[in-house]
Design an enzyme around this catalytic site. Structure first.
Site, PDB file in Angstrom:
ATOM      1  N   ALA A  75      23.809  -3.314  12.156  1.00 38.50           N
ATOM      2  CA  ALA A  75      23.531  -2.152  11.308  1.00 38.50           C
ATOM      3  C   ALA A  75      23.216  -2.613   9.896  1.00 38.50           C
ATOM      4  O   ALA A  75      23.585  -3.714   9.491  1.00 38.50           O
ATOM      5  CB  ALA A  75      24.732  -1.208  11.271  1.00 38.50           C
ATOM      6  N   TYR A 141      24.183   6.189   4.461  1.00 34.49           N
ATOM      7  CA  TYR A 141      24.828   5.173   5.296  1.00 34.49           C
ATOM      8  C   TYR A 141      25.928   5.804   6.148  1.00 34.49           C
ATOM      9  O   TYR A 141      25.972   5.651   7.367  1.00 34.49           O
ATOM     10  CB  TYR A 141      25.393   4.057   4.424  1.00 34.49           C
ATOM     11  CG  TYR A 141      26.388   3.191   5.149  1.00 34.49           C
ATOM     12  CD1 TYR A 141      25.995   2.389   6.227  1.00 34.49           C
ATOM     13  CD2 TYR A 141      27.735   3.184   4.782  1.00 34.49           C
ATOM     14  CE1 TYR A 141      26.920   1.609   6.916  1.00 34.49           C
ATOM     15  CE2 TYR A 141      28.653   2.401   5.456  1.00 34.49           C
ATOM     16  CZ  TYR A 141      28.240   1.620   6.523  1.00 34.49           C
ATOM     17  OH  TYR A 141      29.157   0.860   7.208  1.00 34.49           O
ATOM     18  N   PHE A 169      37.343   0.288   6.509  1.00 36.50           N
ATOM     19  CA  PHE A 169      37.148   0.393   5.083  1.00 36.50           C
ATOM     20  C   PHE A 169      36.597  -0.944   4.580  1.00 36.50           C
ATOM     21  O   PHE A 169      35.673  -1.480   5.174  1.00 36.50           O
ATOM     22  CB  PHE A 169      38.472   0.836   4.450  1.00 36.50           C
ATOM     23  CG  PHE A 169      38.850   2.228   4.893  1.00 36.50           C
ATOM     24  CD1 PHE A 169      38.757   3.291   4.012  1.00 36.50           C
ATOM     25  CD2 PHE A 169      39.261   2.493   6.195  1.00 36.50           C
ATOM     26  CE1 PHE A 169      39.081   4.584   4.416  1.00 36.50           C
ATOM     27  CE2 PHE A 169      39.581   3.779   6.608  1.00 36.50           C
ATOM     28  CZ  PHE A 169      39.492   4.822   5.708  1.00 36.50           C
ATOM     29  N   PHE A 206      31.328  -0.582 -11.492  1.00 37.86           N
ATOM     30  CA  PHE A 206      30.529   0.638 -11.533  1.00 37.86           C
ATOM     31  C   PHE A 206      31.439   1.865 -11.641  1.00 37.86           C
ATOM     32  O   PHE A 206      32.021   2.313 -10.656  1.00 37.86           O
ATOM     33  CB  PHE A 206      29.644   0.739 -10.290  1.00 37.86           C
ATOM     34  CG  PHE A 206      28.602  -0.343 -10.222  1.00 37.86           C
ATOM     35  CD1 PHE A 206      27.406  -0.220 -10.908  1.00 37.86           C
ATOM     36  CD2 PHE A 206      28.826  -1.504  -9.485  1.00 37.86           C
ATOM     37  CE1 PHE A 206      26.443  -1.218 -10.858  1.00 37.86           C
ATOM     38  CE2 PHE A 206      27.881  -2.514  -9.419  1.00 37.86           C
ATOM     39  CZ  PHE A 206      26.680  -2.365 -10.120  1.00 37.86           C
TER      40      PHE A 206
END
Length: 322
Positions: A75, A141, A169, A206
């Site tokens: 993926a 996603y 996770f 971020f």
């Protein structure tokens, strides 16, 4: 046991492949090497080079060897990129997986372990997240993976395909001789380790205004070997169960700054930081409850401490660039 591993040259798929081989199982790796290299394929694994969208090649592969199960890791995984090019994620993650499911049904293969994601939950209403929490991804996603879970539910009901969907996770750490090496790399821990190694000048944070203890995102980190063990348990569970969905995580979250502090403790190196604006699609807190898989399958993480997880990654990264 004979197992087909899609994405078996990747970080998680490659780790699972090595553990399967070490336990005497036969493994066929199926990979297109779009973000990996052939050198990452485990020794003694059979290799089929191909794309998961290639149903004809998948059917040929499945017919040539009667597999006891399929583990599907192949993926695209970059949430940030999915916010810019969502079509890539629906094509590569969702539509391509449909080709795999069609090929499995056509060849009579009925056991699949699917590498899903906590991104299916989006911004959680409460933490730690339980498997029955609301599913509302905040990026394509996560949506691309959730669509696969929905397909699996119907194909299980109609065709009897047994499946385990594992929502996990942030994965980190390394086993002996194999660790995290994405191309390009975008995961937090290897990026910070690159700073410690002098390969990168600084690490970007971020967002500093999230509703968390220090304003940075909180994530649950699971050691890749513990995650691999969960996949093996899930595959075995499909002998008795028709479908299962489990969260896989540590059950505790760490902020980005706490991860940076841990890397500094483990490596003894200073880590320079650049504060940047939030990225679109990033939930503030993602922490899993793994009580269900613990209760039902007896899974338990062996590497629960963040410093331990990072130390194994640090040891591997130093050898990687030696």
């Amino acid at each position: 046991m004979r197992v087909l591993v899609t994405g078996g040259a990747g970080y998680i798929g490659g780790t699972v492949t090595r553990i399967l081989l070490a336990r005497g199982h036969e493994v066929t790796v199926y990979d297109n090497f779009c973000h990996s290299k052939k050198i990452a394929v485990a020794k003694n694994a059979r290799l089929v080079e191909g794309d998961v969208a290639d149903r004809a090649l998948l059917e040929k592969t499945l017919k040539e060897s009667r597999f006891d199960g399929v583990m599907h890791f192949a993926a695209l995984i970059e949430a940030g990129e999915s916010m810019q090019r969502p079509e890539l994620y629906f094509r590569n993650n969702t539509a391509a997986t449909l080709s795999l499911l069609e090929a499995m049904v056509a060849t009579g293969h009925d056991r699949l372990v699917f590498s899903s994601t906590a991104a299916c939950y989006g911004e959680p209403e409460s933490t730690p997240i339980l498997e029955d929490a609301r599913l509302k991804p905040t990026n394509p996603y996560g949506e691309s993976k959730l669509l696969v879970e929905q397909m699996l539910g119907w194909i299980n009901s109609i065709h009897g395909l047994r499946y385990a969907s594992l929502r996990y996770f942030n994965v980190a750490g390394a086993i002996e001789g194999y660790g995290e090496a994405h191309e390009p790399e975008s995961h937090l821990i290897p990026l910070i380790l690159d700073v410690a190694l002098g390969r990168r000048e600084k690490i970007k944070i971020f967002g500093q205004d999230y509703p968390t203890p220090d304003g940075t995102c909180v994530r649950d980190y699971i050691h890749v070997e513990d995650l691999a063990e969960a996949h093996l348990l899930a595959l075995n569970a499909l002998e008795q169960r028709s479908r299962v969905i489990y969260n896989i995580g540590n059950g505790q979250g760490f902020t980005v700054r706490e991860v940076i502090d841990s890397v500094q403790r483990v490596t003894g190196k200073p880590i320079a930081v650049e504060e940047c604006p939030r990225r679109p699609g990033d939930p503030a807190v993602l922490v899993a409850s793994s009580e269900k898989i613990k209760a039902e399958l007896g899974w338990k993480p062996k590497f629960a401490e963040l410093d331990t997880i990072i130390r194994s990654a640090w040891e591997w990264h130093q050898k990687r660039y030696a």
